[in-house]
Scaffold this active site. Structure first.
Site, PDB file in Angstrom:
ATOM      1  N   GLU A  19       0.847  -1.189   0.000  1.00 49.53           N
ATOM      2  CA  GLU A  19       0.000   0.000   0.000  1.00 49.53           C
ATOM      3  C   GLU A  19       0.882   1.239   0.000  1.00 49.53           C
ATOM      4  O   GLU A  19       1.879   1.275   0.711  1.00 49.53           O
ATOM      5  CB  GLU A  19      -0.839  -0.054   1.283  1.00 49.53           C
ATOM      6  N   ARG A 125     -14.788   3.595   6.045  1.00 51.33           N
ATOM      7  CA  ARG A 125     -15.525   4.726   6.604  1.00 51.33           C
ATOM      8  C   ARG A 125     -14.644   5.963   6.708  1.00 51.33           C
ATOM      9  O   ARG A 125     -15.055   7.077   6.450  1.00 51.33           O
ATOM     10  CB  ARG A 125     -16.044   4.358   8.000  1.00 51.33           C
ATOM     11  N   ASP A 127     -11.556   7.918   9.389  1.00 48.79           N
ATOM     12  CA  ASP A 127     -11.525   8.297  10.809  1.00 48.79           C
ATOM     13  C   ASP A 127     -12.190   9.648  10.993  1.00 48.79           C
ATOM     14  O   ASP A 127     -12.549  10.314  10.021  1.00 48.79           O
ATOM     15  CB  ASP A 127     -10.066   8.370  11.286  1.00 48.79           C
ATOM     16  N   ALA A 145     -19.024   1.946   6.617  1.00 47.53           N
ATOM     17  CA  ALA A 145     -18.439   1.367   5.407  1.00 47.53           C
ATOM     18  C   ALA A 145     -19.419   0.411   4.726  1.00 47.53           C
ATOM     19  O   ALA A 145     -19.444   0.312   3.497  1.00 47.53           O
ATOM     20  CB  ALA A 145     -17.136   0.650   5.753  1.00 47.53           C
ATOM     21  N   TYR A 181     -10.208  -5.897  11.796  1.00 43.83           N
ATOM     22  CA  TYR A 181      -9.370  -5.486  12.926  1.00 43.83           C
ATOM     23  C   TYR A 181      -9.083  -6.656  13.874  1.00 43.83           C
ATOM     24  O   TYR A 181      -9.911  -6.956  14.737  1.00 43.83           O
ATOM     25  CB  TYR A 181     -10.057  -4.336  13.689  1.00 43.83           C
ATOM     26  N   HIS A 185     -11.866  -2.886  16.321  1.00 44.85           N
ATOM     27  CA  HIS A 185     -11.871  -1.456  16.019  1.00 44.85           C
ATOM     28  C   HIS A 185     -12.093  -0.685  17.328  1.00 44.85           C
ATOM     29  O   HIS A 185     -12.905  -1.089  18.157  1.00 44.85           O
ATOM     30  CB  HIS A 185     -12.985  -1.126  15.011  1.00 44.85           C
ATOM     31  N   LYS A 201     -20.585  -6.064   6.370  1.00 42.45           N
ATOM     32  CA  LYS A 201     -19.909  -5.536   5.174  1.00 42.45           C
ATOM     33  C   LYS A 201     -19.844  -6.612   4.091  1.00 42.45           C
ATOM     34  O   LYS A 201     -20.009  -6.329   2.908  1.00 42.45           O
ATOM     35  CB  LYS A 201     -18.495  -5.036   5.541  1.00 42.45           C
TER      36      LYS A 201
HETATM   37  P1  FAD Z   1     -16.731   0.631   9.613  1.00 41.69           P
HETATM   38  O1  FAD Z   1     -16.678  -0.734   9.068  1.00 41.69           O
HETATM   39  O2  FAD Z   1     -17.861   1.498   9.215  1.00 41.69           O
HETATM   40  O3  FAD Z   1     -16.687   0.504  11.207  1.00 41.69           O
HETATM   41  C1  FAD Z   1     -16.518   1.644  12.033  1.00 41.69           C
HETATM   42  C2  FAD Z   1     -17.045   1.341  13.429  1.00 41.69           C
HETATM   43  O4  FAD Z   1     -18.473   1.260  13.395  1.00 41.69           O
HETATM   44  C3  FAD Z   1     -16.575   0.008  13.999  1.00 41.69           C
HETATM   45  O5  FAD Z   1     -16.399   0.176  15.388  1.00 41.69           O
HETATM   46  C4  FAD Z   1     -17.723  -0.969  13.705  1.00 41.69           C
HETATM   47  O6  FAD Z   1     -17.801  -2.003  14.679  1.00 41.69           O
HETATM   48  C5  FAD Z   1     -18.926  -0.042  13.773  1.00 41.69           C
HETATM   49  N1  FAD Z   1     -19.953  -0.375  12.773  1.00 41.69           N
HETATM   50  C6  FAD Z   1     -19.765  -0.718  11.490  1.00 41.69           C
HETATM   51  N2  FAD Z   1     -20.948  -0.885  10.864  1.00 41.69           N
HETATM   52  C7  FAD Z   1     -21.901  -0.611  11.787  1.00 41.69           C
HETATM   53  C8  FAD Z   1     -23.326  -0.576  11.760  1.00 41.69           C
HETATM   54  N3  FAD Z   1     -23.979  -0.865  10.629  1.00 41.69           N
HETATM   55  N4  FAD Z   1     -23.981  -0.257  12.904  1.00 41.69           N
HETATM   56  C9  FAD Z   1     -23.321   0.054  14.037  1.00 41.69           C
HETATM   57  N5  FAD Z   1     -21.968   0.042  14.131  1.00 41.69           N
HETATM   58  C10 FAD Z   1     -21.273  -0.276  13.016  1.00 41.69           C
HETATM   59  N6  FAD Z   1      -8.405   5.557   6.612  1.00 41.69           N
HETATM   60  C11 FAD Z   1      -8.285   6.573   5.723  1.00 41.69           C
HETATM   61  O7  FAD Z   1      -8.640   7.713   6.043  1.00 41.69           O
HETATM   62  N7  FAD Z   1      -7.768   6.363   4.479  1.00 41.69           N
HETATM   63  C12 FAD Z   1      -7.375   5.135   4.048  1.00 41.69           C
HETATM   64  O8  FAD Z   1      -6.935   4.984   2.907  1.00 41.69           O
HETATM   65  C13 FAD Z   1      -7.475   4.043   4.969  1.00 41.69           C
HETATM   66  N8  FAD Z   1      -7.088   2.794   4.618  1.00 41.69           N
HETATM   67  C14 FAD Z   1      -7.246   1.749   5.502  1.00 41.69           C
HETATM   68  C15 FAD Z   1      -6.899   0.451   5.093  1.00 41.69           C
HETATM   69  C16 FAD Z   1      -7.030  -0.620   5.975  1.00 41.69           C
HETATM   70  C17 FAD Z   1      -6.667  -2.000   5.527  1.00 41.69           C
HETATM   71  C18 FAD Z   1      -7.504  -0.388   7.304  1.00 41.69           C
HETATM   72  C19 FAD Z   1      -7.600  -1.526   8.273  1.00 41.69           C
HETATM   73  C20 FAD Z   1      -7.860   0.891   7.698  1.00 41.69           C
HETATM   74  C21 FAD Z   1      -7.758   1.971   6.818  1.00 41.69           C
HETATM   75  N9  FAD Z   1      -8.127   3.269   7.173  1.00 41.69           N
HETATM   76  C22 FAD Z   1      -8.006   4.305   6.271  1.00 41.69           C
HETATM   77  C23 FAD Z   1      -8.620   3.556   8.520  1.00 41.69           C
HETATM   78  C24 FAD Z   1     -10.164   3.437   8.633  1.00 41.69           C
HETATM   79  O9  FAD Z   1     -10.780   4.456   7.874  1.00 41.69           O
HETATM   80  C25 FAD Z   1     -10.514   3.583  10.128  1.00 41.69           C
HETATM   81  O10 FAD Z   1     -10.036   2.482  10.842  1.00 41.69           O
HETATM   82  C26 FAD Z   1     -11.974   3.889  10.450  1.00 41.69           C
HETATM   83  O11 FAD Z   1     -12.026   4.311  11.820  1.00 41.69           O
HETATM   84  C27 FAD Z   1     -12.934   2.716  10.331  1.00 41.69           C
HETATM   85  O12 FAD Z   1     -13.129   2.377   9.029  1.00 41.69           O
HETATM   86  P2  FAD Z   1     -13.996   1.059   8.637  1.00 41.69           P
HETATM   87  O13 FAD Z   1     -14.119   1.054   7.176  1.00 41.69           O
HETATM   88  O14 FAD Z   1     -13.433  -0.137   9.297  1.00 41.69           O
HETATM   89  O15 FAD Z   1     -15.404   1.456   9.318  1.00 41.69           O
END
Ligand code: FAD
Length: 319
Positions: A19, A125, A127, A145, A181, A185, A201
């Site tokens: 990456e 999603r 941060d 997400a 995670y 998370h 997801k």
């Molecule tokens: P989600 O899957 O939406 O989860 C976020 C939180 O909400 C979690 O605690 C989950 O348990 C909870 N949740 C999820 N869905 C629901 C629902 N339907 N109802 C209630 N709760 C829910 N960040 C960047 O800014 N740019 C990047 O390019 C980037 N790349 C990344 C690549 C990888 C491989 C990883 C692991 C992380 C990356 N991140 C990046 C960081 C990421 O954006 C953060 O970790 C963010 O806080 C969570 O993203 P997520 O997609 O996992 O969120």
């Protein structure tokens, strides 16, 4: 080609991928290429390009007034993806965020991806913005997400936001990756809850999972086991980051909400120079990778953060 097809075609052989982070505004792409060039010896079938969230800056407007403006310090994810795809003839995977984008903007970005021949996306999603405590859903954007995954999946089947458009192109659907995670998370109340959200997801259309970095393989093994037990059956790709500076001992847990094993911390603390720390990081990652290969993983995915010399050394030991 889709990531899942790369994995299928590898017939059980572990693939190498990494990456990269777009350079800061005003910096050219040449340095990025310098770091990618050496890693091409491992024939990565795909390279991920991150997307940064927007941030606030304050501009002096004279007579003591400051104006708050939104800016993005590292724009250009899609342009970089396209440039790399053309230069190296590998697939590229742009990271697409909920935060900072309306659903319409996301749709236009996906249309651009189609024109550019980019059919893999990592859906995230994002941060909270710097200076904000919690993630705030952007006006007109997605909250989780899983909602973004659904939009990307729908678009691949011809369902745009406001119109149904029958697609004539075959294979125009996207292969969608999502984040997992092994240490949970930070916002999730429990590991089980977080895994159920991960499952959401996958049910929304995610085709594979890439994990947050981790330094203790047992956490990854447990994560995979628990994910399989609740019916998550898509490929799970471990994310590996070699420690490179003493500062990482504080920075990595703070930014990525992960723990570091005691024996790794003590090895790093013994180091006199940064190049000693780099060597410790390389050694640790080599051992991690060898154990992961024995466990059986589809891809070893490295977080390069712009420097590739250490990943080159690790790759030469394990591939
Ligand atoms: P989600 O899957 O939406 O989860 C976020 C939180 O909400 C979690 O605690 C989950 O348990 C909870 N949740 C999820 N869905 C629901 C629902 N339907 N109802 C209630 N709760 C829910 N960040 C960047 O800014 N740019 C990047 O390019 C980037 N790349 C990344 C690549 C990888 C491989 C990883 C692991 C992380 C990356 N991140 C990046 C960081 C990421 O954006 C953060 O970790 C963010 O806080 C969570 O993203 P997520 O997609 O996992 O969120």
């Amino acid at each position: 080609m889709k990531i899942t097809d790369h994995i299928k075609n590898a017939n059980g052989k572990t693939l190498f991928s990494f990456e990269i982070v777009p350079p800061q505004k005003g910096v050219g792409i040449a340095d990025l290429y310098k770091n990618i060039d050496p890693l091409m010896e491992f024939n990565p079938p795909f390279i991920d390009v991150t997307t940064s969230r927007e941030e606030y800056i304050f501009l002096e407007r004279g007579n003591g007034l400051m104006e708050r403006k939104i800016t993005r310090m590292r724009p250009g994810t899609l342009g970089i993806c396209s440039a790399i795809q053309n230069k190296y003839n590998v697939d590229t995977v742009p990271h697409v965020l909920c935060g900072g984008f309306t659903k319409e903007e996301t749709e236009y970005l996906l249309v651009d991806c189609m024109y550019l021949g980019i059919n893999n996306i990592v859906a995230l999603r994002g941060d909270a913005m710097k200076g904000e405590k919690y993630f705030e859903q952007s006006k007109g954007g997605h909250k989780y997400a899983s909602d973004l995954v659904k939009q990307i999946h729908d678009l691949g089947t011809g369902k745009y936001l406001h119109e149904e458009i029958v697609q004539c192109e075959e294979n125009s659907s996207f292969c969608i990756g999502v984040a997992g995670y092994p240490e949970k998370h930070i916002e999730a109340p429990s590991m089980n809850y977080d895994l159920q959200m991960l499952k959401k997801k996958v049910e929304a259309g995610a085709d594979y999972i890439v994990t947050q970095m981790f330094f203790d393989n047992q956490k990854f093994f447990d994560f995979v086991k628990q994910a399989r037990e609740i019916g998550i059956d898509v490929p799970i790709i471990p994310g590996i980051k070699p420690i490179a500076t003493k500062g990482h001992l504080q920075m990595l847990p703070q930014v990525f909400k992960i723990d570091l094993p005691e024996n790794l911390i003590s090895e790093v603390l013994k180091c006199k120079t940064n190049s000693d720390v780099r060597e410790v990081g390389i050694e640790w990652a080599i051992n991690q990778c060898k154990e992961l290969l024995d466990f059986g993983i589809p891809v070893l995915h490295f977080y390069s953060m712009g420097k590739s010399d250490n990943i080159l050394k690790i790759g030469r030991e394990v591939f």
